[in-house]
Design a protein around this motif. Structure first.
Motif, mmCIF file in Angstrom:
data_model
loop_
_atom_site.group_PDB
_atom_site.id
_atom_site.type_symbol
_atom_site.label_atom_id
_atom_site.label_comp_id
_atom_site.label_asym_id
_atom_site.label_seq_id
_atom_site.Cartn_x
_atom_site.Cartn_y
_atom_site.Cartn_z
ATOM 1 N N GLU A 1 63.255 43.360 -46.967
ATOM 2 C CA GLU A 1 62.966 44.189 -45.799
ATOM 3 C C GLU A 1 63.247 43.400 -44.525
ATOM 4 O O GLU A 1 63.492 43.971 -43.469
ATOM 5 N N LEU A 2 63.180 42.062 -44.644
ATOM 6 C CA LEU A 2 63.567 41.129 -43.587
ATOM 7 C C LEU A 2 64.486 40.094 -44.226
ATOM 8 O O LEU A 2 64.405 39.846 -45.432
ATOM 9 N N PHE A 3 65.329 39.488 -43.410
ATOM 10 C CA PHE A 3 66.330 38.557 -43.934
ATOM 11 C C PHE A 3 66.196 37.195 -43.269
ATOM 12 O O PHE A 3 66.012 37.101 -42.058
ATOM 13 N N GLU A 24 56.283 26.090 -39.854
ATOM 14 C CA GLU A 24 56.629 26.820 -41.057
ATOM 15 C C GLU A 24 56.647 28.320 -40.784
ATOM 16 O O GLU A 24 55.950 28.811 -39.910
ATOM 17 N N ILE A 25 57.439 29.007 -41.577
ATOM 18 C CA ILE A 25 57.456 30.460 -41.505
ATOM 19 C C ILE A 25 56.091 30.947 -41.997
ATOM 20 O O ILE A 25 55.655 30.559 -43.081
ATOM 21 N N PRO A 26 55.426 31.762 -41.222
ATOM 22 C CA PRO A 26 54.107 32.251 -41.650
ATOM 23 C C PRO A 26 54.180 32.962 -43.004
ATOM 24 O O PRO A 26 55.141 33.670 -43.296
ATOM 25 N N ASN A 27 53.154 32.778 -43.803
ATOM 26 C CA ASN A 27 53.120 33.338 -45.153
ATOM 27 C C ASN A 27 53.333 34.843 -45.193
ATOM 28 O O ASN A 27 53.941 35.354 -46.129
ATOM 29 N N TYR A 50 58.071 40.227 -47.203
ATOM 30 C CA TYR A 50 59.112 41.077 -46.634
ATOM 31 C C TYR A 50 60.505 40.473 -46.849
ATOM 32 O O TYR A 50 61.475 41.211 -47.021
ATOM 33 N N ILE A 51 60.576 39.157 -46.851
ATOM 34 C CA ILE A 51 61.849 38.485 -47.130
ATOM 35 C C ILE A 51 62.207 38.675 -48.601
ATOM 36 O O ILE A 51 63.352 39.012 -48.929
#
Length: 156
Positions: A47-49, A34-37, A42-43
């Motif tokens: 700020e991140l995509f 999983e994508i870390p919490n 930021y997503i």
């Protein structure tokens, strides 16, 4: 990593810091991880995509979801990385050039990439360590999903 003791392993636990510090432009996660919490904030704030790609494997009816997080929303390297991963999955033999390109896009140092490739090629020759897919992290996840016992692998 350093030149005296090259190794390759996940940027686990420091990936977000590397991205925020400008030392890494892309982060890669896939079905089994999983994508870390800490990335979610930021997503959500753009700020991140987050980009999702799904590829069919050589196992019957088995697909892997890949999540590429980038600092730039339409970064051309997102698509380069996804195409390289797809090629890596489709290749019938280990392809060092594809693996070098993947490692570079994920921000690994050349000495560490070469260390990974040399270890991978040595394991490939030793049938005990044969993987169904050339890229170690993909193979481990696929073996887990297919209920197969996978050898210890090196994950970039």
């Amino acid at each position: 990593m350093n030149q005296a003791n090259p190794s390759i392993g996940p940027h686990e636990g420091i990936e977000l810091k590397l991205m925020l510090d400008g030392k890494k432009n892309l982060a890669l996660f896939y079905s089994d991880y999983e994508i870390p919490n800490e990335f979610h904030k930021y997503i959500e704030n753009k700020e991140l995509f987050l980009n999702k790609f799904q590829f069919q494997t050589k196992f019957k009816n088995l697909f892997i979801d890949f999540f590429i997080i980038s600092k730039i929303g339409n970064d051309e390297n997102i698509f380069k990385l996804s195409n390289l991963i797809k090629r890596s999955i489709e290749e019938s033999e280990f392809n060092p050039e594809i693996e070098r390109s993947i490692g570079r896009l994920l921000g690994y140092q050349e000495v560490d990439i070469e260390h990974f490739i040399h270890q991978k090629m040595g394991r490939r020759e030793n049938k005990k360590y044969y993987f169904f897919y050339p890229y170690g992290f993909v193979a481990q996840g696929l073996c887990n999903k297919a209920g197969l016992q996978a050898p210890v692998s090196i994950r970039p």
